[in-house]
Design a protein around this motif. Structure first.
Motif, PDB file in Angstrom:
ATOM      1  N   ASP A   1      -2.755   9.121   6.042  1.00 14.26           N
ATOM      2  CA  ASP A   1      -3.275   9.317   4.684  1.00 14.26           C
ATOM      3  C   ASP A   1      -3.868   8.021   4.151  1.00 14.26           C
ATOM      4  OD1 ASP A   1      -2.557  11.927   4.576  1.00 14.26           O
ATOM      5  OD2 ASP A   1      -0.564  11.528   3.763  1.00 14.26           O
ATOM      6  N   ILE A   2      -5.065   8.147   3.596  1.00  8.31           N
ATOM      7  CA  ILE A   2      -5.668   6.939   3.010  1.00  8.31           C
ATOM      8  C   ILE A   2      -5.355   6.846   1.525  1.00  8.31           C
ATOM      9  CG2 ILE A   2      -7.484   6.741   4.725  1.00  8.31           C
ATOM     10  CD1 ILE A   2      -9.394   7.955   2.636  1.00  8.31           C
ATOM     11  N   LEU A   3      -5.068   7.973   0.908  1.00 12.26           N
ATOM     12  CA  LEU A   3      -4.756   7.975  -0.522  1.00 12.26           C
ATOM     13  C   LEU A   3      -3.360   7.392  -0.738  1.00 12.26           C
ATOM     14  CD1 LEU A   3      -6.226  11.453  -1.349  1.00 12.26           C
ATOM     15  CD2 LEU A   3      -6.963   9.311  -2.385  1.00 12.26           C
ATOM     16  N   PRO A   4      -3.043   6.939  -1.913  1.00 12.97           N
ATOM     17  CA  PRO A   4      -3.868   6.934  -3.110  1.00 12.97           C
ATOM     18  C   PRO A   4      -4.951   5.845  -3.118  1.00 12.97           C
ATOM     19  CG  PRO A   4      -1.743   5.907  -3.549  1.00 12.97           C
ATOM     20  CD  PRO A   4      -1.683   6.436  -2.142  1.00 12.97           C
ATOM     21  N   LEU A   5      -5.970   6.117  -3.947  1.00 13.54           N
ATOM     22  CA  LEU A   5      -7.032   5.139  -4.178  1.00 13.54           C
ATOM     23  C   LEU A   5      -6.740   4.450  -5.510  1.00 13.54           C
ATOM     24  CD1 LEU A   5      -9.881   3.906  -3.690  1.00 13.54           C
ATOM     25  CD2 LEU A   5     -10.838   5.926  -4.772  1.00 13.54           C
ATOM     26  N   VAL A   6      -6.617   3.143  -5.449  1.00 20.36           N
ATOM     27  CA  VAL A   6      -6.215   2.409  -6.655  1.00 20.36           C
ATOM     28  C   VAL A   6      -7.348   1.492  -7.113  1.00 20.36           C
ATOM     29  CG1 VAL A   6      -4.518   0.850  -7.656  1.00 20.36           C
ATOM     30  CG2 VAL A   6      -3.838   2.445  -5.849  1.00 20.36           C
ATOM     31  N   LEU A   7      -7.819   1.712  -8.343  1.00 19.37           N
ATOM     32  CA  LEU A   7      -8.810   0.817  -8.932  1.00 19.37           C
ATOM     33  C   LEU A   7      -8.105  -0.043  -9.957  1.00 19.37           C
ATOM     34  CD1 LEU A   7     -10.437   3.596  -8.216  1.00 19.37           C
ATOM     35  CD2 LEU A   7     -12.268   2.469  -9.468  1.00 19.37           C
ATOM     36  N   ASP A   8      -8.273  -1.356  -9.805  1.00 23.49           N
ATOM     37  CA  ASP A   8      -7.565  -2.256 -10.697  1.00 23.49           C
ATOM     38  C   ASP A   8      -8.558  -3.156 -11.426  1.00 23.49           C
ATOM     39  OD1 ASP A   8      -5.526  -3.582 -11.961  1.00 23.49           O
ATOM     40  OD2 ASP A   8      -5.185  -4.960 -10.289  1.00 23.49           O
ATOM     41  N   ASP A   9      -8.753  -2.865 -12.707  1.00 22.59           N
ATOM     42  CA  ASP A   9      -9.586  -3.712 -13.558  1.00 22.59           C
ATOM     43  C   ASP A   9     -10.982  -3.939 -12.979  1.00 22.59           C
ATOM     44  OD1 ASP A   9      -9.451  -4.720 -16.016  1.00 22.59           O
ATOM     45  OD2 ASP A   9      -8.591  -6.658 -15.468  1.00 22.59           O
ATOM     46  N   VAL A  10     -11.600  -2.850 -12.547  1.00 20.37           N
ATOM     47  CA  VAL A  10     -12.870  -2.955 -11.835  1.00 20.37           C
ATOM     48  C   VAL A  10     -14.046  -3.090 -12.806  1.00 20.37           C
ATOM     49  CG1 VAL A  10     -14.495  -1.685 -10.389  1.00 20.37           C
ATOM     50  CG2 VAL A  10     -12.068  -1.715  -9.810  1.00 20.37           C
TER      51      VAL A  10
ATOM     52  N   LEU B   1     -12.270  -1.073 -15.465  1.00 18.12           N
ATOM     53  CA  LEU B   1     -11.816   0.284 -15.199  1.00 18.12           C
ATOM     54  C   LEU B   1     -10.610   0.263 -14.261  1.00 18.12           C
ATOM     55  CD1 LEU B   1     -14.467   3.001 -14.755  1.00 18.12           C
ATOM     56  CD2 LEU B   1     -12.239   3.229 -13.707  1.00 18.12           C
ATOM     57  N   SER B   2      -9.526   0.875 -14.714  1.00 21.33           N
ATOM     58  CA  SER B   2      -8.340   0.990 -13.863  1.00 21.33           C
ATOM     59  C   SER B   2      -7.915   2.437 -13.795  1.00 21.33           C
ATOM     60  CB  SER B   2      -7.170   0.168 -14.441  1.00 21.33           C
ATOM     61  OG  SER B   2      -7.491  -1.194 -14.443  1.00 21.33           O
ATOM     62  N   CYS B   3      -7.667   2.940 -12.595  1.00 22.91           N
ATOM     63  CA  CYS B   3      -7.086   4.263 -12.455  1.00 22.91           C
ATOM     64  C   CYS B   3      -6.631   4.466 -11.024  1.00 22.91           C
ATOM     65  CB  CYS B   3      -8.039   5.366 -12.904  1.00 22.91           C
ATOM     66  SG  CYS B   3      -9.426   5.604 -11.810  1.00 22.91           S
ATOM     67  N   THR B   4      -5.882   5.533 -10.810  1.00 23.35           N
ATOM     68  CA  THR B   4      -5.348   5.825  -9.487  1.00 23.35           C
ATOM     69  C   THR B   4      -5.660   7.276  -9.132  1.00 23.35           C
ATOM     70  OG1 THR B   4      -3.560   4.269  -9.857  1.00 23.35           O
ATOM     71  CG2 THR B   4      -3.245   5.854  -8.082  1.00 23.35           C
ATOM     72  N   PHE B   5      -6.156   7.485  -7.920  1.00 24.36           N
ATOM     73  CA  PHE B   5      -6.372   8.848  -7.442  1.00 24.36           C
ATOM     74  C   PHE B   5      -5.315   9.157  -6.393  1.00 24.36           C
ATOM     75  CE2 PHE B   5     -10.634   7.521  -8.803  1.00 24.36           C
ATOM     76  CZ  PHE B   5     -10.954   8.561  -9.653  1.00 24.36           C
ATOM     77  N   GLU B   6      -4.411  10.078  -6.759  1.00 20.06           N
ATOM     78  CA  GLU B   6      -3.401  10.511  -5.787  1.00 20.06           C
ATOM     79  C   GLU B   6      -3.959  11.682  -4.986  1.00 20.06           C
ATOM     80  OE1 GLU B   6      -0.486   9.106  -5.493  1.00 20.06           O
ATOM     81  OE2 GLU B   6      -0.209   7.982  -7.362  1.00 20.06           O
ATOM     82  N   ALA B   7      -3.284  12.043  -3.910  1.00 21.02           N
ATOM     83  CA  ALA B   7      -3.685  13.224  -3.155  1.00 21.02           C
ATOM     84  C   ALA B   7      -3.461  14.457  -4.017  1.00 21.02           C
ATOM     85  CB  ALA B   7      -2.867  13.322  -1.873  1.00 21.02           C
TER      86      ALA B   7
ATOM     87  N   LEU C   1     -18.628   6.451  -8.696  1.00 23.89           N
ATOM     88  CA  LEU C   1     -18.413   7.157  -7.433  1.00 23.89           C
ATOM     89  C   LEU C   1     -18.764   6.264  -6.237  1.00 23.89           C
ATOM     90  CD1 LEU C   1     -17.395  10.012  -7.599  1.00 23.89           C
ATOM     91  CD2 LEU C   1     -19.686  10.856  -7.161  1.00 23.89           C
ATOM     92  N   ARG C   2     -19.887   5.545  -6.365  1.00 22.95           N
ATOM     93  CA  ARG C   2     -20.316   4.688  -5.262  1.00 22.95           C
ATOM     94  C   ARG C   2     -19.363   3.519  -5.058  1.00 22.95           C
ATOM     95  NH1 ARG C   2     -24.536   7.568  -6.506  1.00 22.95           N
ATOM     96  NH2 ARG C   2     -26.316   7.762  -5.065  1.00 22.95           N
ATOM     97  N   LEU C   3     -18.802   3.025  -6.134  1.00 22.86           N
ATOM     98  CA  LEU C   3     -17.795   1.953  -6.011  1.00 22.86           C
ATOM     99  C   LEU C   3     -16.570   2.473  -5.255  1.00 22.86           C
ATOM    100  CD1 LEU C   3     -18.065   0.439  -9.593  1.00 22.86           C
ATOM    101  CD2 LEU C   3     -18.374  -0.860  -7.479  1.00 22.86           C
ATOM    102  N   CYS C   4     -16.113   3.671  -5.640  1.00 24.44           N
ATOM    103  CA  CYS C   4     -14.944   4.254  -4.984  1.00 24.44           C
ATOM    104  C   CYS C   4     -15.212   4.470  -3.500  1.00 24.44           C
ATOM    105  CB  CYS C   4     -14.568   5.590  -5.622  1.00 24.44           C
ATOM    106  SG  CYS C   4     -13.914   5.447  -7.279  1.00 24.44           S
ATOM    107  N   HIS C   5     -16.413   4.938  -3.191  1.00 30.61           N
ATOM    108  CA  HIS C   5     -16.753   5.283  -1.819  1.00 30.61           C
ATOM    109  C   HIS C   5     -17.033   4.041  -0.975  1.00 30.61           C
ATOM    110  CE1 HIS C   5     -17.987   7.672   1.502  1.00 30.61           C
ATOM    111  NE2 HIS C   5     -19.275   7.574   1.336  1.00 30.61           N
ATOM    112  N   GLY C   6     -17.240   2.911  -1.655  1.00 28.09           N
ATOM    113  CA  GLY C   6     -17.465   1.675  -0.916  1.00 28.09           C
ATOM    114  C   GLY C   6     -18.930   1.368  -0.672  1.00 28.09           C
TER     115      GLY C   6
END
Lengths: 234, 264
Positions: free
Chosen positions: B6-15, B28-34, B52-57
Motif C-alpha cells: 500500500d502506498i497510501l496514506p498520502l500526506v501533504l504537509d504545509d505545501v 496546504l495540509s491534508c491526508t488522503f487515507e485509503a 492534483l499534479r502536485l499530489c501525482h508528482g
C-alpha cells in the motif's frame, strides 16, 4: 530552344538505350545519397529528439549550431573532408579520398544537421502534448524518446526526405572528395557539371532530367507510403 | 519494490507552490487515507489542477512536503495513474495505447493481451480496438484514457475534470467507469466543476479557493451545511467570486476543517 529539345532527345536516348555507363552513374548516385541519408537518419533522429526532450548544458548552443549547419556550403564541407582524408591529413592512412566512402562521409555531414533540426522541431511539439502523460505513466527518458520517434514517424519522413533532397542535389562536396573519376566516383551531379564545362549542354540537361525524375520517384514513393500509413493510424 | 504494498496514506504537509513568485497553492495540509472518493471543487484558478499534479508528482512543491506514507518497499510511481481533462492519445491504435502503458509496467505479452481485452470490454471500446485512437470521438478518447489507467490497476487514480467537455451521455459513461474502478479498490481523487458530479461520485469534498483549502468535509455535510461562507455561496451557485475575491486575505483566516474519516 534547340538545347532543350536536344536535351529531351538525349535523355530519352540514354534511357531507351539503357546506356551501361548511365546505369552505373545513376546506381552510384543512389548508393551514395541513400547511404548518406540512412546514416544521417540514424544519427540525426535520436540527436534531434534528445535536444527536444532533455535539458542539458550546451543544449541551446547545439540547437543554434544544428540550425546554422542546415545551410552548410557543400564545397566547404567537401574541402574539410578532403583535408581530413588527404594523405597528409589525420585520416590519410585510411586511403578513403576519391572513393564513394569519402563521398558518403561528406554527405552525412551535410544531411545530419537537416534531419536533426527538423526532428527536434517535430519532437518538441509532440513532447509538449505527451509530456505529462508520459511522466504520469512512469516512462523513462529512453522509452519516451523511442515512443515519440515512433509516433512522429510520418512527420519525420518529411525530415528524411529533405535530407535526401540535399544529398542527391549537391555537387560541391562529392566533386571535391570524390574527384568525379569515371567508373569510380562519378555521380549524376558531377557528370552534369562535367558535361556543362565540356559544352555538351544537351547531354548535361538530359542527365539533369533523369535526376529530376529519380528524385520525384523517391519523393512520390515516400508520399504514397506516408499517405497509406496515415490513413490507417491517423 | 513490491508493487502490491500500500502506498497510501498520502500526506501533504504545509505545501506551497509558486510560479514566478506568484503563490498559487498556499500552505496546504491534508491526508488522503485509503477508501473514500474525494472531489476537489472550487472556481477557476483555485488551483485544483495544480493540487492534483502536485499530489501525482508531476509538479514539485516550492515549500512543504508531499509523501506517500505507506510501508517501506511500496512503489508510489507504479501504483498511481492520472486521467487528464483533455485525453492524451498516442498516435496508435486503441489497443496499442493500453499496451504501451502495460509495457512500461513490464507485463508479459499474454498478460497484456488479456488485460487489454478486459479493460476495453469494460469501457465499451472492444469493437474499436484496432481503430486509430486519435480519430475516436472526444468521449471515446476519455473512456480510452480511463481504460488505460484502469489497466494499470492503480491504488490511486487522479482525475482532472474528466467530463469537462463531454455531453451528458458520455459523462454518464465516464462516471460509471470511475465507479467501477473505485469498486475494485482504487482510491479516487478528482477535480470537477460539476457539483452534481461531486455529489454523485464523492464521499468527501475539498473546497479550494485561490490556492487555499477552505473546507474539507464529507459530501453530505459540505452540501447541506458548508462552514465557509465562500463555500456556501459556491454551493448555492452564487457568482460572488469577484466581489469576495478582492478581500481574499480574509479567506486565509479560516480553520481548515478536518474531515472525519469514514469507511476505514
Amino acid at each position: 530552344m534547340n538545347d532543350i529539345s536536344d536535351a529531351f532527345a538525349a535523355a530519352f536516348a540514354m534511357v531507351a538505350g539503357f546506356d551501361k555507363d548511365l546505369a552505373e552513374i545513376v546506381g552510384l548516385s543512389l548508393e551514395v545519397s541513400l547511404s548518406a541519408v540512412f546514416i544521417a537518419a540514424v544519427i540525426g533522429l535520436p540527436l534531434g529528439a534528445a535536444t527536444a526532450l532533455f535539458r542539458f548544458p550546451g543544449r541551446k548552443v547545439i540547437i543554434v549550431l544544428l540550425n546554422a549547419f542546415m545551410g552548410l556550403p557543400p564545397v566547404v564541407v567537401g574541402l574539410i573532408v578532403y583535408l581530413l582524408l588527404s594523405r597528409a591529413g589525420p585520416f590519410g592512412v585510411l586511403g578513403l579520398l576519391f572513393t564513394p566512402t569519402a563521398m558518403i562521409i561528406a554527405q552525412v555531414i551535410l544531411v545530419t544537421p537537416i534531419i536533426a533540426s527538423l526532428t527536434r522541431q517535430v519532437i518538441e511539439d509532440l513532447w509538449r502534448e505527451y509530456e505529462e502523460q508520459m511522466r504520469s505513466l512512469g516512462a523513462g527518458p529512453v522509452r519516451s524518446l523511442t515512443a515519440l520517434l515512433w509516433d512522429a514517424r510520418f512527420s519525420l519522413l518529411t525530415a528524411i526526405l529533405a535530407g535526401f533532397g540535399r544529398a542527391s542535389a549537391e555537387v560541391g562536396a562529392v566533386m571535391i572528395v570524390g574527384g568525379n573519376i569515371d567508373h569510380a566516383t562519378r555521380v549524376m551531379t558531377t557528370a552534369i557539371a562535367l558535361e556543362v564545362s565540356r559544352g555538351d549542354l544537351a547531354l548535361a540537361l538530359g542527365l539533369g532530367l533523369i535526376l529530376l525524375v529519380l528524385s520525384t520517384c523517391v519523393n512520390g514513393a515516400a508520399f504514397l507510403i506516408r499517405d497509406a500509413a496515415q490513413k490507417r493510424h491517423a | 519494490m513490491d508493487p502490491r504494498a500500500d502506498i497510501l496514506p498520502l500526506v501533504l504537509d504545509d505545501v506551497s507552490f509558486e510560479i514566478n513568485g506568484m503563490r498559487l497553492i498556499k500552505d496546504l495540509s491534508c491526508t488522503f487515507e485509503a477508501g473514500p472518493r474525494t472531489a476537489i471543487i472550487g472556481p477557476n484558478g483555485a488551483g485544483k489542477s495544480l493540487f492534483l499534479r502536485l499530489c501525482h508528482g508531476l509538479l514539485t512543491p516550492s515549500a512543504g512536503t508531499i509523501r506517500w506514507a505507506g510501508p517501506d518497499g511500496a512503489d508510489p510511481v507504479a501504483a498511481q495513474a492520472m486521467v487528464f481533462q483533455r485525453p492524451i492519445m498516442l498516435r496508435r491504435s486503441v489497443a496499442a495505447n493500453v499496451d504501451f502503458a502495460l509495457k512500461l509496467r513490464n507485463h508479459g505479452k499474454p498478460d497484456r493481451t488479456a488485460i487489454i481485452d478486459e479493460v476495453l470490454g469494460r469501457c465499451g471500446l472492444r469493437r474499436l480496438k484496432d481503430n486509430p485512437a486519435r480519430v475516436l470521438s472526444f468521449g471515446e478518447q476519455q473512456k480510452l484514457a480511463l481504460a488505460r489507467a484502469w489497466a494499470l490497476k492503480p491504488q490511486v487514480l487522479f482525475l482532472d475534470e474528466p467530463t469537462a467537455s463531454l455531453d451528458p451521455a458520455a459523462t454518464h459513461a465516464v462516471e460509471e467507469i470511475v465507479q467501477a474502478i473505485h469498486h475494485e479498490g482504487t482510491r479516487i481523487i478528482m477535480t470537477t466543476h460539476d457539483l452534481g458530479q461531486a455529489r454523485r461520485l464523492a464521499d468527501e469534498i475539498i473546497f479550494l479557493h485561490r490556492g487555499r483549502m477552505l473546507e474539507h468535509a464529507p459530501t453530505e455535510t459540505f452540501f447541506t451545511e458548508p462552514k465557509n461562507d465562500l463555500a456556501q455561496a459556491f454551493v448555492k451557485g452564487e457568482l460572488l467570486w469577484w466581489k469576495l475575491g478582492k478581500d481574499n486575505r480574509r479567506a486565509g483566516g479560516y480553520e481548515v476543517d478536518k474531515a472525519p474519516r469514514r469507511r476505514n
